[in-house]
Design a protein around this motif. Structure first.
Motif, PDB file in Angstrom:
ATOM      1  N   SER A   1       2.491  -4.756  16.591  1.00  0.00           N
ATOM      2  CA  SER A   1       3.076  -6.100  16.561  1.00  0.00           C
ATOM      3  C   SER A   1       3.230  -6.601  17.986  1.00  0.00           C
ATOM      4  N   SER A   2       3.347  -7.908  18.127  1.00  0.00           N
ATOM      5  CA  SER A   2       3.426  -8.508  19.451  1.00  0.00           C
ATOM      6  C   SER A   2       4.610  -7.956  20.230  1.00  0.00           C
ATOM      7  N   GLN A   3       4.339  -7.513  21.450  1.00  0.00           N
ATOM      8  CA  GLN A   3       5.351  -6.993  22.363  1.00  0.00           C
ATOM      9  C   GLN A   3       6.125  -5.814  21.782  1.00  0.00           C
TER      10      GLN A   3
ATOM     11  N   GLN B   1       0.820  -1.218   0.000  1.00  0.00           N
ATOM     12  CA  GLN B   1       0.000   0.000   0.000  1.00  0.00           C
ATOM     13  C   GLN B   1       0.854   1.268   0.000  1.00  0.00           C
ATOM     14  N   GLU B   2       2.055   1.160  -0.478  1.00  0.00           N
ATOM     15  CA  GLU B   2       2.965   2.302  -0.508  1.00  0.00           C
ATOM     16  C   GLU B   2       2.317   3.510  -1.175  1.00  0.00           C
ATOM     17  N   GLY B   3       2.450   4.667  -0.525  1.00  0.00           N
ATOM     18  CA  GLY B   3       1.931   5.909  -1.067  1.00  0.00           C
ATOM     19  C   GLY B   3       0.468   6.167  -0.785  1.00  0.00           C
ATOM     20  N   GLN B   4      -0.221   5.218  -0.129  1.00  0.00           N
ATOM     21  CA  GLN B   4      -1.659   5.361   0.104  1.00  0.00           C
ATOM     22  C   GLN B   4      -2.016   5.670   1.561  1.00  0.00           C
ATOM     23  N   ILE B   5      -1.179   5.271   2.488  1.00  0.00           N
ATOM     24  CA  ILE B   5      -1.520   5.339   3.910  1.00  0.00           C
ATOM     25  C   ILE B   5      -1.318   6.752   4.441  1.00  0.00           C
ATOM     26  N   ASP B   6      -2.353   7.298   5.078  1.00  0.00           N
ATOM     27  CA  ASP B   6      -2.235   8.631   5.679  1.00  0.00           C
ATOM     28  C   ASP B   6      -2.368   8.605   7.201  1.00  0.00           C
ATOM     29  N   THR B   7      -2.876   7.500   7.738  1.00  0.00           N
ATOM     30  CA  THR B   7      -3.118   7.393   9.175  1.00  0.00           C
ATOM     31  C   THR B   7      -2.519   6.095   9.677  1.00  0.00           C
ATOM     32  N   LEU B   8      -1.653   6.187  10.684  1.00  0.00           N
ATOM     33  CA  LEU B   8      -0.926   5.017  11.154  1.00  0.00           C
ATOM     34  C   LEU B   8      -1.164   4.795  12.632  1.00  0.00           C
ATOM     35  N   PHE B   9      -1.441   3.537  12.990  1.00  0.00           N
ATOM     36  CA  PHE B   9      -1.551   3.137  14.388  1.00  0.00           C
ATOM     37  C   PHE B   9      -0.330   2.296  14.739  1.00  0.00           C
ATOM     38  N   LEU B  10       0.259   2.576  15.890  1.00  0.00           N
ATOM     39  CA  LEU B  10       1.467   1.881  16.329  1.00  0.00           C
ATOM     40  C   LEU B  10       1.304   1.406  17.760  1.00  0.00           C
ATOM     41  N   GLY B  11       1.984   0.305  18.097  1.00  0.00           N
ATOM     42  CA  GLY B  11       1.971  -0.188  19.464  1.00  0.00           C
ATOM     43  C   GLY B  11       2.049  -1.705  19.507  1.00  0.00           C
ATOM     44  N   SER B  12       1.844  -2.232  20.681  1.00  0.00           N
ATOM     45  CA  SER B  12       1.971  -3.671  20.902  1.00  0.00           C
ATOM     46  C   SER B  12       0.663  -4.376  20.536  1.00  0.00           C
ATOM     47  N   SER B  13       0.461  -5.570  21.099  1.00  0.00           N
ATOM     48  CA  SER B  13      -0.764  -6.319  20.820  1.00  0.00           C
ATOM     49  C   SER B  13      -2.006  -5.552  21.253  1.00  0.00           C
ATOM     50  N   HIS B  14      -1.864  -4.620  22.192  1.00  0.00           N
ATOM     51  CA  HIS B  14      -2.999  -3.799  22.601  1.00  0.00           C
ATOM     52  C   HIS B  14      -3.395  -2.829  21.502  1.00  0.00           C
ATOM     53  N   CYS B  15      -2.552  -2.667  20.516  1.00  0.00           N
ATOM     54  CA  CYS B  15      -2.892  -1.867  19.347  1.00  0.00           C
ATOM     55  C   CYS B  15      -3.532  -2.751  18.276  1.00  0.00           C
ATOM     56  N   TYR B  16      -2.837  -3.808  17.861  1.00  0.00           N
ATOM     57  CA  TYR B  16      -3.355  -4.559  16.713  1.00  0.00           C
ATOM     58  C   TYR B  16      -4.561  -5.428  17.050  1.00  0.00           C
TER      59      TYR B  16
ATOM     60  N   GLY C   1      -6.774  -8.147   8.158  1.00  0.00           N
ATOM     61  CA  GLY C   1      -6.307  -7.190   7.162  1.00  0.00           C
ATOM     62  C   GLY C   1      -5.833  -5.872   7.739  1.00  0.00           C
ATOM     63  N   ASN C   2      -4.830  -5.291   7.063  1.00  0.00           N
ATOM     64  CA  ASN C   2      -4.241  -4.004   7.457  1.00  0.00           C
ATOM     65  C   ASN C   2      -3.791  -3.988   8.911  1.00  0.00           C
ATOM     66  N   GLY C   3      -3.309  -5.155   9.365  1.00  0.00           N
ATOM     67  CA  GLY C   3      -2.708  -5.251  10.685  1.00  0.00           C
ATOM     68  C   GLY C   3      -3.630  -5.638  11.813  1.00  0.00           C
ATOM     69  N   PHE C   4      -4.940  -5.710  11.584  1.00  0.00           N
ATOM     70  CA  PHE C   4      -5.892  -5.984  12.657  1.00  0.00           C
ATOM     71  C   PHE C   4      -6.089  -7.478  12.877  1.00  0.00           C
ATOM     72  N   VAL C   5      -6.054  -7.897  14.137  1.00  0.00           N
ATOM     73  CA  VAL C   5      -6.292  -9.294  14.509  1.00  0.00           C
ATOM     74  C   VAL C   5      -7.544  -9.358  15.375  1.00  0.00           C
ATOM     75  N   TYR C   6      -8.497 -10.155  14.938  1.00  0.00           N
ATOM     76  CA  TYR C   6      -9.762 -10.336  15.657  1.00  0.00           C
ATOM     77  C   TYR C   6      -9.613 -11.521  16.603  1.00  0.00           C
ATOM     78  N   THR C   7      -9.928 -11.294  17.875  1.00  0.00           N
ATOM     79  CA  THR C   7      -9.759 -12.320  18.896  1.00  0.00           C
ATOM     80  C   THR C   7     -11.110 -12.673  19.522  1.00  0.00           C
ATOM     81  N   GLU C   8     -11.338 -13.961  19.713  1.00  0.00           N
ATOM     82  CA  GLU C   8     -12.563 -14.423  20.367  1.00  0.00           C
ATOM     83  C   GLU C   8     -12.259 -14.856  21.796  1.00  0.00           C
ATOM     84  N   GLY C   9     -13.322 -15.095  22.562  1.00  0.00           N
ATOM     85  CA  GLY C   9     -13.149 -15.582  23.929  1.00  0.00           C
ATOM     86  C   GLY C   9     -13.202 -14.469  24.948  1.00  0.00           C
ATOM     87  N   VAL C  10     -13.312 -14.858  26.219  1.00  0.00           N
ATOM     88  CA  VAL C  10     -13.366 -13.905  27.321  1.00  0.00           C
ATOM     89  C   VAL C  10     -12.362 -14.308  28.394  1.00  0.00           C
TER      90      VAL C  10
END
Length: 367
Positions: A84-86, A48-63, A204-213
């Motif tokens: 990314s993890s840790q 996606q080079e040249g397309q991204i204008d908004t970036l989220f950064l951080g650990s697993s609490h981000c993605y 997609g685009n870095g997001f991980v969907y997690t199930e469970g409680v």
């Protein structure tokens, strides 16, 4: 004399080629880079080079907390979650530089889960570095600078032979080799980063969907030292991130994804961390949003069923949170005072606006 020199040169070239072939063979046979969130994330980042204008950064609490698809639908942005993890503060700094080298970034949202900003050194968690540098572009200067700063020559050695920091199990090798030779690296193929039994799926685009409680309560990972709410390592890279954004004309926003009220209650002196980041944000002319202190719990409607463990949102919680995050971003963009949306103190949050996990806080029934 010339013949000897040519023979020596040819021997050196042959040795280099054989070594490269052996390293490539070892990496193919032994290293599982197919089942890797960060490999897919970086592949998509470069695509996606040249397309991204908004970036989220951080650990697993981000993605695990911010869904770029929902952000873009609400705000009309082209966002990307490069968590990314840790991911430690230095990892966020180098990922920021890598993304900025390929995109005209307008805004960066830095997730500030407090444990990473209390690490003493990047080398204490080397895997956090390898998860990124193993998959950065081979010609990226950022890749080698990050490795060198993390581990020096040892870090560079691990780049040549990733098997040094991770070898696939013997029984998994045939399936891994088949994946590498077929569709394992195909863009948009998330089959190898989807784990129904574990309740996780890359979306997609870095997001991980997690199930469970959460099953094991809300015991804290770390109490905050009120005299040093961030480590020297944490401060150093937070400043470097802020200065880089200032130099590049990128708006930096600090935020913390919501934590269960029970976890917040169990973490001593968390207020010192909040105060330190509020002061830092004021110094750099930006904001810090700690959604653990969000004042309107019904608006976000989070509770025990929205966290996959003691401190991570699950997918349901992430979608609820992303919606509220977008609302706050929109208010901020419109010039509204977003500070009023958050409790100034942990005490007020837990007394007036706690979620339903508060009943599981340590000592709750002793009060």
């Amino acid at each position: 004399m010339k013949r000897t020199a040519l023979r020596n040169c040819a021997a050196a070239v042959l040795f280099f080629l054989l070594t490269a072939a052996l390293l490539a063979a070892a990496n193919f046979l032994l290293v599982d880079d197919v089942h890797s969130y960060s490999r897919v994330m970086l592949q998509e980042l470069y695509d996606q080079e040249g397309q991204i204008d908004t970036l989220f950064l951080g650990s697993s609490h981000c993605y695990r907390s911010v869904d770029p698809a929902a952000v873009d639908a609400a705000l009309g942005t082209h966002s990307f979650n490069a968590g990314s993890s840790q991911q430690l503060p230095d990892g966020s700094y180098y990922m920021l530089r890598e993304a900025a080298a390929h995109n005209d970034l307008k805004t960066v949202y830095l997730e500030m889960f407090y444990t990473g900003y209390n690490q003493s050194a990047s080398a204490d968690v080397p895997l956090a570095c390898y998860l990124l540098t193993d998959f950065m572009a081979w010609d990226s200067p950022v890749r080698y600078e990050y490795l060198w700063e993390m581990g020096g020559m040892a870090g560079l050695a691990d780049l040549l032979l990733p098997a040094r920091h991770g070898v696939v199990s013997l029984g998994s090798m045939p399936a891994l080799w088949k994946a590498k030779l077929t569709d394992g690296y195909a863009p948009g193929n998330y089959a190898y980063v989807t784990y129904p039994d574990a309740g996780e799926a890359y979306r997609g685009n870095g997001f991980v969907y997690t199930e469970g409680v959460a099953q094991d309560g809300y015991t804290t990972l770390l109490n905050v030292d009120p005299g040093a709410p961030l480590s020297d390592f944490g401060w150093t890279y937070l400043i470097r991130i802020a200065e880089f954004c200032r130099e590049q004309g990128i708006r930096l926003v600090l935020f913390t994804a919501p934590l269960p009220s029970a976890y917040l209650s169990n973490t001593r002196d968390y207020q010192a961390y909040v105060d330190a980041l509020q002061a830092f944000a004021a110094q750099y002319g930006t904001v810090y949003w700690d959604f653990s202190l969000y004042r309107a719990p019904k608006a976000m409607d989070l509770g025990g069923g929205d966290f996959s463990d003691a401190h991570h949102l699950n997918g349901i919680g992430a979608e609820k949170f992303t919606k509220v995050l977008c609302e706050v971003i929109a208010l901020d963009a419109a010039g509204e005072d977003t500070e009023r949306l958050f409790c100034p103190t942990v005490e007020e949050k837990l007394t007036e606006y706690a979620d339903n996990t508060i009943f599981m806080a340590d000592g709750y029934y002793d009060e």
